[in-house]
Design a protein around this motif. Structure first.
Motif, PDB file in Angstrom:
ATOM      1  N   UNK A   1       0.855  -1.181   0.000  1.00 22.50           N
ATOM      2  CA  UNK A   1       0.000   0.000   0.000  1.00 22.50           C
ATOM      3  C   UNK A   1       0.888   1.228   0.000  1.00 22.50           C
ATOM      4  N   UNK A   2       0.549   2.173  -0.817  1.00 26.95           N
ATOM      5  CA  UNK A   2       1.263   3.440  -0.806  1.00 26.95           C
ATOM      6  C   UNK A   2       0.545   4.387   0.130  1.00 26.95           C
ATOM      7  N   UNK A   3       1.291   5.142   0.870  1.00 29.42           N
ATOM      8  CA  UNK A   3       0.732   6.138   1.772  1.00 29.42           C
ATOM      9  C   UNK A   3       0.200   7.291   0.927  1.00 29.42           C
ATOM     10  N   UNK A   4      -1.014   7.742   1.201  1.00 29.51           N
ATOM     11  CA  UNK A   4      -1.621   8.841   0.463  1.00 29.51           C
ATOM     12  C   UNK A   4      -1.547  10.120   1.282  1.00 29.51           C
ATOM     13  N   UNK A   5      -1.063  11.180   0.668  1.00 34.53           N
ATOM     14  CA  UNK A   5      -0.944  12.469   1.345  1.00 34.53           C
ATOM     15  C   UNK A   5      -2.311  13.101   1.570  1.00 34.53           C
ATOM     16  N   UNK A   6      -2.424  13.906   2.603  1.00 37.67           N
ATOM     17  CA  UNK A   6      -3.642  14.671   2.860  1.00 37.67           C
ATOM     18  C   UNK A   6      -4.831  13.796   3.193  1.00 37.67           C
ATOM     19  N   UNK A   7      -6.011  14.299   2.878  1.00 35.30           N
ATOM     20  CA  UNK A   7      -7.237  13.552   3.106  1.00 35.30           C
ATOM     21  C   UNK A   7      -8.182  14.282   4.034  1.00 35.30           C
TER      22      UNK A   7
ATOM     23  N   UNK B   1       2.009  12.743   7.779  1.00 36.52           N
ATOM     24  CA  UNK B   1       1.186  11.958   8.698  1.00 36.52           C
ATOM     25  C   UNK B   1       1.036  12.696  10.037  1.00 36.52           C
ATOM     26  N   UNK B   2       2.133  13.225  10.540  1.00 40.16           N
ATOM     27  CA  UNK B   2       2.127  13.992  11.787  1.00 40.16           C
ATOM     28  C   UNK B   2       1.207  15.204  11.670  1.00 40.16           C
ATOM     29  N   UNK B   3       1.321  15.946  10.583  1.00 35.19           N
ATOM     30  CA  UNK B   3       0.477  17.130  10.366  1.00 35.19           C
ATOM     31  C   UNK B   3      -0.996  16.748  10.277  1.00 35.19           C
TER      32      UNK B   3
ATOM     33  N   UNK C   1      -2.370  15.996  13.746  1.00 32.93           N
ATOM     34  CA  UNK C   1      -2.572  17.221  14.519  1.00 32.93           C
ATOM     35  C   UNK C   1      -3.814  17.955  14.039  1.00 32.93           C
ATOM     36  N   UNK C   2      -4.034  17.997  12.722  1.00 31.90           N
ATOM     37  CA  UNK C   2      -5.254  18.629  12.202  1.00 31.90           C
ATOM     38  C   UNK C   2      -6.487  17.871  12.689  1.00 31.90           C
TER      39      UNK C   2
END
Length: 75
Positions: free
Chosen positions: A2-8, A52-54, A57-58
Motif C-alpha cells: 500500500x502506498x501512503x496517500x498524502x492529505x485527506x 502523517x504527523x500534520x 494534529x489537524x
C-alpha cells in the motif's frame, strides 16, 4: 504494498486508514532505507512522516473543537 496517500479528509475512517497504510508503508520502506543508508529515500520517508504527523494534529484540533467535553485540561 500500500502506498501512503498524502492529505485527506478529517474523519475517523480516514485517520484509521492513514494509520494502517502508514504502518505498512514504514514496514516496507523505512528499515530498508536505514539499512541501505540511502539519504534520498530517508528524506522521502521523513516527508511522508511529516505529512502523517500534520494530518493527525489537524484531526486532533478538529476533535478538540467538535468534542470539547472530552478534552483533559490536565494534559
Amino acid at each position: 504494498m500500500s502506498e501512503y496517500q498524502l492529505g485527506g479528509g478529517l474523519r475517523l475512517l480516514t485517520a484509521i486508514e492513514k494509520t494502517e497504510a502508514f504502518g505498512e508503508f514504514l514496514k516496507a520502506r523505512m528499515v530498508q532505507a536505514l539499512e541501505s543508508e540511502d539519504p534520498a529515500e530517508l528524506h522521502y520517508l521523513l516527508a511522508q512522516l511529516d505529512d502523517y504527523h500534520s494530518y493527525l494534529w489537524r484531526y486532533y484540533n478538529k476533535l478538540a473543537k467538535d468534542r470539547p467535553e472530552r478534552m483533559d485540561p490536565g494534559v
